[in-house]
Write a protein that holds these residues in place. Structure first.
Motif, short mmCIF file in Angstrom:
data_model
loop_
_atom_site.label_atom_id
_atom_site.label_comp_id
_atom_site.label_asym_id
_atom_site.label_seq_id
_atom_site.Cartn_x
_atom_site.Cartn_y
_atom_site.Cartn_z
N ALA A 52 0.81 -1.28 0.53
CA ALA A 52 0.00 0.34 -0.45
C ALA A 52 1.44 0.88 -0.08
N VAL A 53 2.33 1.41 0.70
CA VAL A 53 2.74 2.31 1.05
C VAL A 53 3.37 2.68 -0.88
N LEU A 54 4.12 1.12 -1.08
CA LEU A 54 4.67 1.48 -2.55
C LEU A 54 3.76 2.05 -3.10
N ARG A 55 2.55 1.58 -3.31
CA ARG A 55 1.45 1.75 -4.50
C ARG A 55 1.33 3.84 -4.30
N ALA A 56 1.01 4.29 -2.94
CA ALA A 56 0.97 5.55 -2.66
C ALA A 56 2.10 5.96 -3.83
N LEU A 57 3.46 5.89 -3.23
CA LEU A 57 4.74 5.96 -3.85
C LEU A 57 4.79 6.88 -5.09
N ALA A 107 10.66 19.24 -7.58
CA ALA A 107 11.17 18.92 -6.38
C ALA A 107 10.56 17.65 -5.66
N ARG A 108 8.90 17.50 -5.39
CA ARG A 108 8.87 16.49 -4.46
C ARG A 108 8.85 15.05 -5.17
N ALA A 109 8.57 15.55 -6.83
CA ALA A 109 8.79 14.12 -7.70
C ALA A 109 10.31 13.88 -8.00
N GLN A 110 11.71 14.36 -7.80
CA GLN A 110 12.51 13.84 -7.26
C GLN A 110 12.57 13.80 -5.30
N ASP A 111 11.99 14.02 -5.01
CA ASP A 111 12.56 13.32 -3.40
C ASP A 111 11.71 11.69 -3.61
N LEU A 112 10.29 12.12 -4.13
CA LEU A 112 9.69 10.77 -4.23
C LEU A 112 10.94 9.50 -5.05
N ALA A 113 11.44 10.27 -6.49
CA ALA A 113 12.60 9.43 -7.22
C ALA A 113 13.09 8.75 -6.02
N TYR A 114 14.39 9.77 -5.40
CA TYR A 114 14.75 9.35 -3.89
C TYR A 114 14.57 7.99 -3.75
N CYS A 150 13.84 4.18 -4.66
CA CYS A 150 15.29 3.55 -5.17
C CYS A 150 15.61 2.88 -4.18
N VAL A 151 15.75 4.09 -3.17
CA VAL A 151 16.21 3.90 -1.62
C VAL A 151 15.30 1.97 -1.00
N SER A 152 14.10 2.15 -1.49
CA SER A 152 13.38 1.40 -0.84
C SER A 152 12.77 -0.34 -1.95
N THR A 153 13.49 0.03 -3.30
CA THR A 153 13.37 -0.78 -4.25
C THR A 153 14.90 -1.53 -4.65
N GLY A 154 15.92 -0.49 -3.44
CA GLY A 154 17.22 -1.11 -3.83
C GLY A 154 17.63 -0.68 -5.40
N THR A 155 17.31 -0.03 -6.12
CA THR A 155 17.55 0.62 -7.64
C THR A 155 18.68 1.28 -7.84
N ARG A 156 19.21 2.15 -8.79
CA ARG A 156 19.75 3.28 -8.83
C ARG A 156 19.63 4.77 -9.33
N ASP A 157 18.54 4.48 -10.17
CA ASP A 157 17.19 5.21 -11.37
C ASP A 157 15.68 4.62 -10.94
N GLY A 181 13.51 4.98 -12.90
CA GLY A 181 13.08 3.55 -14.10
C GLY A 181 13.26 2.58 -13.68
N SER A 182 14.16 1.44 -13.30
CA SER A 182 14.17 0.83 -11.76
C SER A 182 13.44 0.29 -11.27
N ALA A 183 13.30 1.72 -10.22
CA ALA A 183 12.76 1.56 -9.65
C ALA A 183 10.97 1.47 -9.64
N LEU A 184 10.54 2.24 -10.48
CA LEU A 184 9.37 1.87 -10.74
C LEU A 184 8.70 0.59 -11.77
N GLU A 185 10.13 0.14 -12.00
CA GLU A 185 9.83 -1.00 -13.03
C GLU A 185 10.21 -2.27 -12.01
N THR A 186 10.64 -2.30 -10.86
CA THR A 186 10.40 -3.22 -9.78
C THR A 186 9.12 -2.76 -8.91
N ALA A 187 9.10 -1.86 -8.89
CA ALA A 187 7.94 -1.62 -7.68
C ALA A 187 6.49 -2.27 -7.88
N ARG A 188 6.77 -1.72 -9.54
CA ARG A 188 5.19 -2.74 -9.93
C ARG A 188 5.01 -3.89 -10.21
#
Length: 108
Positions: free
Chosen positions: A7-12, A29-36, A39-46, A48-55
């Protein structure tokens, strides 16, 4: 690796996607914070990879039926906003966890 609650991941993910469609400096600015955070939540560095992993994780969680009830309770509550009872709200949303000390943990 600890994973965020679905639920938290979906909200992000949803907030990130909404803000990237907005052109205001505050939204960027908020989108940059969310991107970070993604990335931290999914263990990725960019992002695009974070969104793919989260999905992928969200699809797996939906298949397992974990996110259903908790996602409904989070609708309308902005991520990172603490309610009167604080982070305990998110911990209490963990489906199938009879006690907050069992199962995955979510830290707000």
């Amino acid at each position: 690796m600890l994973r965020p609650h679905p639920a938290v991941l979906r909200a992000l993910v949803e907030e990130y996607e909404t803000l990237t469609a907005t052109a205001t400096p505050e939204a960027r600015a908020r989108a940059q914070d969310l991107a970070y955070t993604l990335c931290v939540s999914t263990g990725t560095r960019d992002v695009g990879s974070a969104l793919e992993t989260a999905r992928g994780w969200l699809v797996a969680a939906e298949a397992a039926g974990v996110a259903e009830g908790a996602a409904r309770r989070l609708v309308g509550r902005a991520p990172g906003v603490r309610t009167r009872s604080g982070a305990a709200d998110l911990v209490g949303d963990l489906a199938g966890s009879p006690h907050p000390d069992e199962g995955p943990h979510v830290y707000a």
